[in-house]
Design a protein around this motif. Structure first.
Motif, PDB file in Angstrom:
ATOM      1  N   THR A 179       0.828  -1.208   0.000  1.00 35.79           N
ATOM      2  CA  THR A 179       0.000   0.000   0.000  1.00 35.79           C
ATOM      3  C   THR A 179       0.864   1.259   0.000  1.00 35.79           C
ATOM      4  OG1 THR A 179      -1.759  -1.126   1.209  1.00 35.79           O
ATOM      5  CG2 THR A 179      -1.794   1.275   1.225  1.00 35.79           C
ATOM      6  N   GLY A 180       0.617   2.125  -0.969  1.00 33.26           N
ATOM      7  CA  GLY A 180       1.346   3.391  -1.059  1.00 33.26           C
ATOM      8  C   GLY A 180       2.420   3.412  -2.124  1.00 33.26           C
ATOM      9  N   LEU A 181       2.855   2.221  -2.583  1.00 33.93           N
ATOM     10  CA  LEU A 181       3.926   2.192  -3.584  1.00 33.93           C
ATOM     11  C   LEU A 181       3.452   2.702  -4.941  1.00 33.93           C
ATOM     12  CD1 LEU A 181       5.902  -1.102  -2.916  1.00 33.93           C
ATOM     13  CD2 LEU A 181       6.664   1.238  -2.611  1.00 33.93           C
ATOM     14  N   ASP A 182       2.200   2.420  -5.279  1.00 34.60           N
ATOM     15  CA  ASP A 182       1.692   2.938  -6.559  1.00 34.60           C
ATOM     16  C   ASP A 182       1.725   4.458  -6.562  1.00 34.60           C
ATOM     17  OD1 ASP A 182       1.072   0.854  -8.357  1.00 34.60           O
ATOM     18  OD2 ASP A 182      -0.594   0.246  -7.104  1.00 34.60           O
ATOM     19  N   GLU A 183       1.411   5.064  -5.423  1.00 31.41           N
ATOM     20  CA  GLU A 183       1.473   6.525  -5.335  1.00 31.41           C
ATOM     21  C   GLU A 183       2.924   7.013  -5.399  1.00 31.41           C
ATOM     22  OE1 GLU A 183      -2.410   5.292  -3.665  1.00 31.41           O
ATOM     23  OE2 GLU A 183      -0.361   4.577  -3.449  1.00 31.41           O
ATOM     24  N   ALA A 184       3.823   6.302  -4.703  1.00 37.02           N
ATOM     25  CA  ALA A 184       5.224   6.724  -4.653  1.00 37.02           C
ATOM     26  C   ALA A 184       5.918   6.588  -6.005  1.00 37.02           C
ATOM     27  CB  ALA A 184       5.975   5.895  -3.603  1.00 37.02           C
ATOM     28  N   PHE A 185       5.607   5.531  -6.748  1.00 39.84           N
ATOM     29  CA  PHE A 185       6.281   5.259  -8.013  1.00 39.84           C
ATOM     30  C   PHE A 185       5.450   5.615  -9.243  1.00 39.84           C
ATOM     31  CE2 PHE A 185       8.814   1.782  -5.674  1.00 39.84           C
ATOM     32  CZ  PHE A 185       9.793   2.712  -5.333  1.00 39.84           C
ATOM     33  N   GLY A 186       4.315   6.286  -9.038  1.00 41.80           N
ATOM     34  CA  GLY A 186       3.522   6.728 -10.184  1.00 41.80           C
ATOM     35  C   GLY A 186       2.910   5.590 -10.963  1.00 41.80           C
ATOM     36  N   GLY A 187       2.317   4.627 -10.269  1.00 39.66           N
ATOM     37  CA  GLY A 187       1.801   3.439 -10.938  1.00 39.66           C
ATOM     38  C   GLY A 187       0.398   3.549 -11.486  1.00 39.66           C
ATOM     39  N   TYR A 188      -0.325   4.628 -11.149  1.00 38.46           N
ATOM     40  CA  TYR A 188      -1.701   4.770 -11.619  1.00 38.46           C
ATOM     41  C   TYR A 188      -1.768   5.539 -12.937  1.00 38.46           C
ATOM     42  CZ  TYR A 188      -3.268   3.146  -7.036  1.00 38.46           C
ATOM     43  OH  TYR A 188      -3.500   2.402  -5.916  1.00 38.46           O
ATOM     44  N   ARG A 189      -2.860   5.357 -13.627  1.00 40.96           N
ATOM     45  CA  ARG A 189      -3.022   6.000 -14.934  1.00 40.96           C
ATOM     46  C   ARG A 189      -2.968   7.520 -14.817  1.00 40.96           C
ATOM     47  NH1 ARG A 189      -7.378   4.016 -19.453  1.00 40.96           N
ATOM     48  NH2 ARG A 189      -6.789   5.450 -21.136  1.00 40.96           N
ATOM     49  N   ILE A 190      -3.547   8.057 -13.747  1.00 40.89           N
ATOM     50  CA  ILE A 190      -3.557   9.512 -13.576  1.00 40.89           C
ATOM     51  C   ILE A 190      -2.140  10.062 -13.456  1.00 40.89           C
ATOM     52  CG2 ILE A 190      -3.823   9.302 -11.056  1.00 40.89           C
ATOM     53  CD1 ILE A 190      -5.210  12.109 -13.338  1.00 40.89           C
ATOM     54  N   HIS A 191      -1.235   9.269 -12.866  1.00 39.68           N
ATOM     55  CA  HIS A 191       0.155   9.707 -12.759  1.00 39.68           C
ATOM     56  C   HIS A 191       0.816   9.753 -14.133  1.00 39.68           C
ATOM     57  CE1 HIS A 191      -0.155   7.763  -8.534  1.00 39.68           C
ATOM     58  NE2 HIS A 191      -0.466   9.049  -8.470  1.00 39.68           N
ATOM     59  N   HIS A 192       0.492   8.766 -14.963  1.00 37.77           N
ATOM     60  CA  HIS A 192       1.036   8.726 -16.318  1.00 37.77           C
ATOM     61  C   HIS A 192       0.562   9.956 -17.107  1.00 37.77           C
ATOM     62  CE1 HIS A 192       2.455   5.650 -19.559  1.00 37.77           C
ATOM     63  NE2 HIS A 192       2.978   6.839 -19.743  1.00 37.77           N
TER      64      HIS A 192
END
Length: 230
Positions: A179-192
């Motif tokens: 939990t939290g790694l997707d936010e830290a490493f930009g793993g979500y589509r919105i980050h892309h």
């Protein structure tokens, strides 16, 4: 509300993170923090060194969390977070300590089962996938609100109870959770999309190449991708 003493209930306060209280004769005698987190300044590193620094730090953290006297499992989703944990452990000498993966599957429109099974197969781990339906959510809702004493952090919070039950039933007492790694490493589509928008606004020379990668990864076309960015 988790960052303050206030709760969602009138005149009812909660103990703040990192704090404790002492109660005597039904009165709060003392309330204070028992630790302070130091803020460390980090000197910027060149990109080639930064990648190695992140990888080594991440792998060390994962290995430290394998320090257990009982079997360890991983809460595996189809995302970057838990997949990174498996990859990191797989590259170390501690891989044998990790026994099983545990996951949850929603209905077809939200299912990550394909990625879960592919990831578990790639790293040669057994994966137990529990189903969580709309009826399960409705049956659990009142209980979850009562337990959390406030708004829930999404459907996944409710479904994780099944994951923990599966782990417990197979004698796994420790679960690693990303939990939290997707936010830290930009793993979500919105980050892309945010990354692409930044490249576009700066007229970066790599924009065309990166938006092509985006279309390929998220199975969309250039016209729709441009619309999403704007």
């Amino acid at each position: 509300m988790d960052y303050s003493k206030h709760s969602f209930f009138h005149e009812i306060k909660q103990i703040e993170a990192g704090s404790f209280i002492r109660i005597k004769n039904n009165k709060i005698e003392i309330s204070k923090r028992w630790y302070q987190i130091k803020t460390n300044s980090i000197n910027p590193l060149p990109n080639d060194e930064l990648n190695n620094y992140i990888f080594d730090t991440f792998r060390n953290v994962c290995n430290e969390h394998l320090n257990s006297d009982v079997p360890v499992g991983v809460a595996l989703s189809g995302g970057l977070d838990s997949s990174s944990i498996l990859a990191s452990i797989n590259s170390s000498n501690e891989d044998s300590l990790l026994k099983k993966c545990f996951s949850v599957e929603f209905d077809q429109s939200l299912s990550e089962k394909k990625w879960i099974k592919n990831t578990a197969k790639y790293f040669k781990k057994n994966s137990l996938i529990s189903k969580y339906t709309k009826n399960d959510f409705l049956a659990d809702f009142d209980k979850m609100v009562y337990s959390h004493e406030g708004p829930l952090g999404g459907l996944f919070n409710c479904a994780m109870e099944n994951v923990y039950k599966n782990a417990n039933n197979t004698n796994i007492k420790v679960l690693l959770d990303g939990t939290g790694l997707d936010e830290a490493f930009g793993g979500y589509r919105i980050h892309h999309l945010q990354y692409l928008k930044k490249l576009k606004n700066n007229n970066h020379s790599d924009f065309n190449n990166q938006i092509s990668n985006y279309c390929d990864k998220w199975k969309t076309n250039l016209k729709e991708a441009i619309k999403e960015i704007e």
